[in-house]
Structure formats: structure tokens, C-alpha cells
Design an enzyme around this catalytic site. Structure first.
Site, PDB file in Angstrom:
ATOM      1  CE  LYS A  81      -3.964   1.760   2.685  1.00 22.64           C
ATOM      2  NZ  LYS A  81      -4.868   1.406   3.814  1.00 22.64           N
ATOM      3  CB  SER A 157      -7.988   3.171   2.737  1.00 25.77           C
ATOM      4  OG  SER A 157      -7.125   2.671   3.745  1.00 25.77           O
ATOM      5  CB  SER A 181      -8.234  -0.004   5.516  1.00 30.65           C
ATOM      6  OG  SER A 181      -8.992   1.174   5.626  1.00 30.65           O
TER       7      SER A 181
END
Length: 465
Positions: A81, A157, A181
Site C-alpha cells: 500500500k 482504503s 481497511s
């Protein structure tokens, strides 16, 4: 070599490289070719580190040629990420504002551990701006699309982290989870994910969102890969004041114990009222696989979710106050407005939320004195369409974005470990089940996840979409 000829699991790739039937360089080139050919459709990557990846792969091949011992993830491609520091790159955290940040002078600690295990970093992965997102839609880089249906959300996310694995680009990726997330994208994309206990994995070298709620963890297509990656990531680091110095566990070696001795219950009440029938069916199928029939109500879950919202808003906005004052136009408007709301919260509300946190933690300790595993839905529904703004919840139409995490927020509020398990139900899209344990018992989460996987009720994402 063709990407179609590649093994699809990290365990199989590493074994093939160890045996000499594959080279790390060939695996890496095939993965890079697949990303180049397909990621324009998916939007999983923000940065591809091709040169670095090939250099790392060649280093693994040299070690094997020399007869040196290879790490447990030797030659396995992965991505992170884009809030993990990657040496030489600016850490974007899904934002426009961070494009002017100086390049990182070192890799994040978890990247260092993956490298030491022989894994090959392919790049940074798309995410919701500053991790404040459940959808996977990014205003600056475009959405990370769900590979199971590219008209749908990947979840956020950590949307790019999930999309890259679900698309077959990578067998593993790393993400973060503050309010859901990792668990939300795992549910939407049909993957396994692990949110470890708060403080288990160091966040050193990552861009924060909400310090008292942020966790890091992996995504994978199988429980075996998930457990192996988790084993590699463990260990204390003094760069994160929340990281707790505890002995590492070999969770991957515990999977064979199965459900033996696991006392399992289903979370009822709040966790069933807001879920659609297929989400409930997914939990019931997982419960049946584990031999669980008891349903329990958890007290004060609604208050726990509300308190998690307050803490998230207050801490997240405090981090961004200067940019809110001077660069407000450079935020995604949805993110900006939530941070602005958080900046106006009374301090007394934040303090009350933190005090309630201790009360809710005590209540959950009582639950886990009777049970080892608690099952709950990850999300109230399967992946929505991109751009969707509202949803039906309990018979009422409500805003979509803040309500995707109604079942994940109360769990991360007190830092419990959770394995996210994708379950097959009627219809084209999977649903996610949270397999929850007491603090520091990730091994129990993973054992239960392995039982569900072995029972044949888990969703199996195709090897390449």
C-alpha cells in the site's frame, strides 16, 4: 515465461525457485509483464519498481546458484500500500499533497523484513487518500477496480493491495487497517486478510492515519500464504512506540491443529440486524464449518462504533491541520470535509471515547473468557458499484461510504486480531467473515480460517482474471 505457467501461491513459487524448476528472475518478469498488460484496466498500482524488482530477483538467483540458504519467501512477488516508505520514492499515501515530499531514505521495516525473506517488491499500490476511505476510489489516481467485476469497488482504503492479489498480479500484498481497511477489501475482492493485534507489527516507516487505531497486515489468496507472510513480518521494532515486544509465533505451523478445542460463537444482535441475508448466510456457513451453533450478543457495540468514529476523526484531522489551513483545495473533497469535521470536535468527546474504549475492552475480555473465536460479517453487503453513494441498511437508505465499516470498526476499536475469510454464497460476488480472537492469538484466527478453507465454503478467486 508466460504468467499462465506460474504457480499461483507464494508457497508454490518459493518451492519451485528452491528446487530450481523456476528462477526468481523469470517469475518477476512474468509478473511485471502481467501488470503492464492488465493494470490499466484494474488501477492497482501507483508505482511499479521494475528495476528494483529485477535486481532483487537476480540476487535470489545468485544465492541459489551459490548453494546458499534461501528465505521462506524467496522469489515471491508482492506489493505494498502506498503509505509504506519505499527507499528512493515519495510516500504518497494516496494524496496529491504528498507528491512534493522528499523521497524516503529507507524502506519501511516490514518491507525490510520481506526483503530479508527473499520476497520481490513490485511497487506501491493504490489506496484511498490518507487511508480515510472504504471504497477504493481515489480522486487523484483513479479507482482501484474490483477484478471480480471491474464495475464494482475493490474496497478501501487498501483497495490496490486487494485488487493486485485478486487480479493474479501478486500472491501477496501488504496493507493497513484502521477501521476495516484490510477486512473490507478482502471481503469485496474474495481474499484472505489479517489484521493482527494492535501493536503486534511495527508501523515504522509508514504514513499514519490514526495512531491509536492503525494496524498493518497482509493479503493473500490462501490461508497458508497468509500465515507464512505473517510469520515473516513479526518482531518488535523500537521505531513504533505502540509496538509490543512479544515473542514471535510460527502461526503457519499451527494450521494443522484445525478446529480442535476451539470454542466458537457467532456475534448476533447488532451484527445480524444490519446485514443482508447473504452476509448472514456467509457467517452461518463459516460457523457450520467450525461446528459453532451458539449466538451471543455483544454489549455496547453501537457506542463502540461511535467512539471509533470520534477517535478517527479527531486524530486524523490533527495530523492534517496545517494542510487543511493552507492546501485545502488539494484534498479529495470527501476526505477534506471529514477532516474538517474532526477538527471541530470538542476535546471532551475524544476523552470520553477513549475512556469508553477501556470499558468496551473489559466487556470483550469477558466474552473471550468463554470463547476462543467470534464470527461476524466483514461488511453488510457485497461490493457496491463504483460511484454508488447510498445503500439500504435495516430497511432505510443511508450514505454508503461511512457505513461500509459498521461491522469492522467496533473490532479494531480495541485492537483485536482478525482473519478476514472470503465465503462463497449464492450470486457472483463473495462475502467476508471476520474470524476474531482475543489479543495476541492470531494463531487461533488463522487455524479457524484454515478450517473454513478446508471445508470448501470459502470463495476461491480464479488465479488470473
Amino acid at each position: 515465461m508466460s504468467s499462465a505457467a506460474l504457480p499461483t501461491s507464494a508457497l508454490a513459487i518459493s518451492a519451485a525457485i528452491r528446487s530450481g524448476s523456476l528462477s526468481a528472475t523469470d517469475v518477476t518478469r512474468a509478473a511485471l509483464d502481467l501488470v503492464s498488460a492488465r493494470d490499466g484496466e484494474i488501477g492497482a498500482f501507483t508505482t511499479v519498481t521494475a528495476e528494483r524488482a529485477l535486481n532483487e530477483a537476480q540476487a535470489v538467483d545468485r544465492l541459489r546458484a551459490e548453494g546458499s540458504k534461501l528465505g521462506p519467501l524467496a522469489g515471491v512477488p508482492y506489493g505494498v500500500k502506498d503509505l509504506f516508505d519505499i527507499k528512493g520514492l515519495s510516500t504518497l499515501a494516496g494524496s496529491k499533497i504528498n507528491r512534493t515530499r522528499p523521497p524516503a531514505d529507507a524502506d519501511a521495516v516490514l518491507i525490510q523484513r520481506m526483503t530479508a525473506a527473499g520476497a520481490i517488491l513490485l511497487g506501491g499500490l493504490n489506496m484511498g487518500e490518507f487511508a480515510y476511505d472504504f471504497t477504493g476510489e481515489n480522486a487523484h489516481h483513479g479507482p482501484s477496480r474490483n477484478p471480480l467485476d471491474t464495475k464494482r469497488m475493490s474496497g478501501g482504503s487498501s483497495g490496490g493491495s486487494a485488487a493486485a492479489v485478486a487480479a493474479g498480479f501478486l500472491p501477496l500484498s501488504l496493507g493497513s487497517d484502521t477501521n476495516g481497511s484490510i477486512r473490507v477489501p478482502s471481503a469485496f475482492c474474495g481474499l484472505y486478510g489479517l489484521k493482527p493485534t494492535y501493536g503486534r507489527l511495527p508501523r515504522t516507516g509508514t504514513f499514519p492515519f490514526c495512531d491509536s487505531l492503525d494496524h498493518l497486515g497482509p493479503f493473500a489468496r490462501t490461508v497458508g500464504d497468509l500465515a507464512l507472510c505473517y510469520d515473516v513480518l513479526q518482531g518488535w521494532d523500537g521505531g513504533d512506540v505502540a509496538c509490543v515486544d512479544r515473542p514471535s509465533e510460527q502461526a503457519s505451523q499451527e494450521l494443522a491443529k484445525g478446529a480442535t478445542g476451539l470454542r466458537t460463537a457467532v456475534a448476533g444482535g447488532y451484527f445480524r440486524r444490519g446485514a443482508d441475508p447473504s452476509a448472514i448466510a456467509a457467517v452461518d456457513r463459516a460457523a457450520h464449518a467450525l461446528g459453532a451453533s451458539e449466538e451471543i450478543d455483544i454489549p455496547d457495540v453501537t457506542r463502540a462504533r461511535a467512539a471509533a468514529f470520534l477517535i478517527t476523526n479527531a486524530e486524523g484531522s490533527a495530523l492534517h491541520l496545517d494542510n487543511l489551513r493552507h492546501r485545502a483545495e488539494d484534498f479529495d473533497p470527501d476526505t477534506r470535509d471529514r477532516f474538517l469535521a474532526g477538527a471541530m470536535l470538542p476535546a471532551s468527546w475524544y476523552i470520553a471515547a477513549q475512556r469508553f474504549r477501556l470499558q468496551f475492552e473489559a466487556a470483550m475480555r469477558k466474552v473471550f473468557s468463554e470463547f476462543d473465536i467470534l464470527l461476524a460479517p466483514s461488511t453488510p453487503f457485497s461490493a457496491p458499484l463504483l460511484g454508488q453513494k447510498t445503500m439500504m441498511l435495516g430497511g432505510s437508505e443511508v450514505p454508503l461510504r461511512p457505513n461500509i465499516g459498521i461491522f469492522t470498526q467496533p473490532i479494531s476499536f480495541i485492537g483485536l486480531p482478525v482473519a478476514a475469510v472470503p465465503v462463497r454464497v449464492d450470486g457472483p460476488m463473495p462475502y467476508g467473515v471476520q474470524v476474531i480472537a482475543r489479543p495476541w492469538r492470531e494463531d487461533l484466527c488463522l487455524r479457524a480460517a484454515a478450517v473454513i478453507e478446508a471445508a470448501g465454503v470459502a470463495h476461491m478467486t480464479p488465479s488470473s482474471l
